[in-house]
Design a protein around this motif. Structure first.
Motif, short mmCIF file in Angstrom:
data_model
loop_
_atom_site.label_atom_id
_atom_site.label_comp_id
_atom_site.label_asym_id
_atom_site.label_seq_id
_atom_site.Cartn_x
_atom_site.Cartn_y
_atom_site.Cartn_z
N ASN A 97 -25.17 -25.60 79.61
CA ASN A 97 -25.99 -26.45 78.75
C ASN A 97 -25.08 -27.24 77.81
N GLY A 98 -25.63 -28.19 77.12
CA GLY A 98 -24.85 -29.07 76.26
C GLY A 98 -24.32 -28.43 75.00
N ILE A 99 -24.78 -27.24 74.68
CA ILE A 99 -24.30 -26.55 73.48
C ILE A 99 -23.20 -25.54 73.83
N TRP A 100 -23.45 -24.73 74.83
CA TRP A 100 -22.50 -23.68 75.23
C TRP A 100 -21.58 -24.12 76.36
N ASP A 101 -21.81 -25.26 76.94
CA ASP A 101 -21.09 -25.68 78.14
C ASP A 101 -21.28 -24.62 79.24
N ASN A 102 -20.24 -24.24 79.94
CA ASN A 102 -20.35 -23.22 80.99
C ASN A 102 -20.36 -21.85 80.33
N TYR A 103 -21.25 -20.97 80.81
CA TYR A 103 -21.33 -19.64 80.21
C TYR A 103 -21.75 -18.61 81.25
#
Length: 115
Positions: A96-102
């Motif tokens: 997502n745009g907040i955590w990037d890849n997770y």
């Protein structure tokens, strides 16, 4: 650890990575010294399954892969996840745009679905 980079391996340290890596791996392991009987009750991560999400499950966020041109690859699309005993411990991934890849990971170990 918010601003500390981890996972940087200079080519002088590991000659096999002098040019590039072909894969990256994250993993966890739980050891059970009992050869027989039920699965160990040792939890992985927080002891919560990935599906329980933020606030319960353990996670790694802002996973970044940098190519040979020192350019960040924004969304990793070829992630292969594996869990030998997903009723005991499991893993999920996302972007997502907040955590990037997770990834979310973990589990309680021994439970009614993991005898």
């Amino acid at each position: 650890m918010d601003s500390q980079l981890i996972g940087y391996w200079p080519s002088a340290l590991i000659r096999e990575l002098a040019d590039h890596a072909t894969m990256i791996q994250f993993g966890g392991e739980v050891f059970d010294s009992q050869a027989s009987g039920g699965h160990t009750s040792t939890q992985m991560g927080s002891g919560h399954f990935p599906g329980e999400g933020f606030g319960k499950a353990s996670f790694i966020k802002n996973i970044e892969l940098v190519d040979g041109e020192n350019t960040s690859i924004p969304e990793l699309s070829d992630i292969i996840l594996g869990a030998e005993k997903p009723n005991c411990y499991d893993v999920t991934s996302g972007y997502n745009g907040i955590w990037d890849n997770y990834i979310f990971f973990g589990g309680p170990g021994n439970n009614p679905q993991c005898p």
